[in-house]
Write a protein that holds these residues in place. Sequence first.
Motif, short mmCIF file in Angstrom:
data_model
loop_
_atom_site.label_atom_id
_atom_site.label_comp_id
_atom_site.label_asym_id
_atom_site.label_seq_id
_atom_site.Cartn_x
_atom_site.Cartn_y
_atom_site.Cartn_z
N ILE A 55 0.81 -1.22 0.00
CA ILE A 55 0.00 0.00 0.00
C ILE A 55 0.84 1.27 0.00
CG2 ILE A 55 -0.32 -0.14 2.53
CD1 ILE A 55 -3.06 1.29 2.02
N HIS A 56 1.80 1.42 0.91
CA HIS A 56 2.56 2.67 1.02
C HIS A 56 3.81 2.61 0.13
CE1 HIS A 56 0.44 2.48 5.08
NE2 HIS A 56 -0.13 3.48 4.42
N SER A 57 3.97 3.63 -0.70
CA SER A 57 4.99 3.61 -1.74
C SER A 57 6.42 3.60 -1.21
CB SER A 57 4.83 4.82 -2.66
OG SER A 57 3.56 4.81 -3.27
N PHE A 58 6.64 4.20 -0.02
CA PHE A 58 8.00 4.36 0.49
C PHE A 58 8.21 3.55 1.77
CE2 PHE A 58 6.54 8.36 -1.49
CZ PHE A 58 7.37 8.37 -2.60
N SER A 59 7.59 2.40 1.85
CA SER A 59 7.64 1.60 3.07
C SER A 59 9.05 1.13 3.41
CB SER A 59 6.73 0.38 2.94
OG SER A 59 6.90 -0.48 4.04
N VAL A 161 4.80 14.04 2.10
CA VAL A 161 5.48 12.86 1.55
C VAL A 161 4.97 12.54 0.15
CG1 VAL A 161 5.79 10.36 1.85
CG2 VAL A 161 6.01 11.89 3.82
N TYR A 162 3.65 12.70 -0.07
CA TYR A 162 3.06 12.37 -1.37
C TYR A 162 2.67 13.65 -2.13
CZ TYR A 162 2.82 7.51 0.12
OH TYR A 162 3.13 6.25 0.54
N LYS A 163 3.46 14.68 -1.98
CA LYS A 163 3.20 15.97 -2.64
C LYS A 163 3.14 15.80 -4.15
CE LYS A 163 4.85 20.76 -2.61
NZ LYS A 163 5.89 21.68 -2.07
N GLY A 164 2.10 16.36 -4.74
CA GLY A 164 1.95 16.27 -6.19
C GLY A 164 1.27 15.01 -6.66
N LYS A 165 0.87 14.13 -5.73
CA LYS A 165 0.20 12.88 -6.09
C LYS A 165 -1.19 12.86 -5.45
CE LYS A 165 4.51 10.26 -6.48
NZ LYS A 165 5.25 9.03 -6.06
N SER A 166 -2.04 13.73 -5.95
CA SER A 166 -3.36 13.89 -5.35
C SER A 166 -4.19 12.61 -5.43
CB SER A 166 -4.12 15.05 -6.01
OG SER A 166 -4.24 14.82 -7.41
N ALA A 167 -4.08 11.87 -6.53
CA ALA A 167 -4.84 10.63 -6.68
C ALA A 167 -4.40 9.61 -5.63
CB ALA A 167 -4.65 10.06 -8.08
N THR A 168 -3.09 9.53 -5.39
CA THR A 168 -2.57 8.62 -4.38
C THR A 168 -3.06 9.02 -2.99
OG1 THR A 168 -0.60 8.16 -5.69
CG2 THR A 168 -0.49 7.64 -3.33
N LEU A 169 -3.04 10.31 -2.71
CA LEU A 169 -3.50 10.81 -1.41
C LEU A 169 -4.96 10.46 -1.16
CD1 LEU A 169 -1.75 14.29 -1.27
CD2 LEU A 169 -1.41 12.39 0.32
N GLN A 174 -8.85 7.19 1.94
CA GLN A 174 -9.97 6.25 2.01
C GLN A 174 -9.53 4.95 2.68
OE1 GLN A 174 -11.68 5.19 -1.75
NE2 GLN A 174 -13.28 3.92 -0.86
N ALA A 175 -8.33 4.47 2.34
CA ALA A 175 -7.83 3.22 2.93
C ALA A 175 -7.66 3.36 4.43
CB ALA A 175 -6.52 2.83 2.28
N HIS A 176 -7.01 4.44 4.87
CA HIS A 176 -6.74 4.63 6.30
C HIS A 176 -8.03 4.74 7.11
CE1 HIS A 176 -2.59 6.44 5.10
NE2 HIS A 176 -2.58 5.12 5.08
#
Length: 234
Positions: A55-59, A161-169, A174-176
Amino acid sequence: MYLTLTERLMKSKLLLAIFISIIGFSTSHAQLDKKKEGLRIGIEGNIHQSNIRGIHSFSKGRFSPAIGFFVKIPFQRSLGEGMTRDASFYFSPMIEYCMSGENDKSSRGTVNYNNDYVQIPLLFDYVFELGRVGYRNMCISFGPVISYAVNNKIYGNINEVYKGKSATLDVLEQAHSSFNKLDVGATVSIGYRLNPLIELFVRYDNGFMKVYKDYDKHYTFNYRLGIGTKFLIK
């Protein structure tokens, strides 16, 4: 996102009651030779790295401890005329507090997902002797684990951390919000017994229930790898 202190105590009491019931049922059905080796108790502590799959890109995982209390119930084989042989198989139910979760680390910052569980591993132990040391110095343990989250907190700035990735945010938000407090999984470990009372082990745990119920891209299972020590009380 997390339980109050009162709610945590209530959940812990429920799991403790289940743990005591399991011990009572198991003891009444186990073949125990009290003159040689009967029910024993002990404590376990371990340090592990935990992760949440997919799930988290930088785990980078979370390093954290767990501590537990267990009961060791031998299953012994009768040799006839009231005699038994030393047990090689044991049932070892445990109740433990396990810190889990993972960390998101990028060049823009860090987010910590701290998920702490009260859990009941229902372990089956097989002990055997490797080499001529005079006692069974190896132990393999395996079994199911029932877990309930008593703490679920997020520390850090996810937006940074996810700046510029609005879709990912949006997906992460929703997941959290659909964090699943219940988990059922399995554990396996292999240990070396320094003596009949002290054991060093390597342990791997894997959950089978999604940590985030509304996240459909991957199965967000918990998994942990750690090392620890068991102390058996005479």
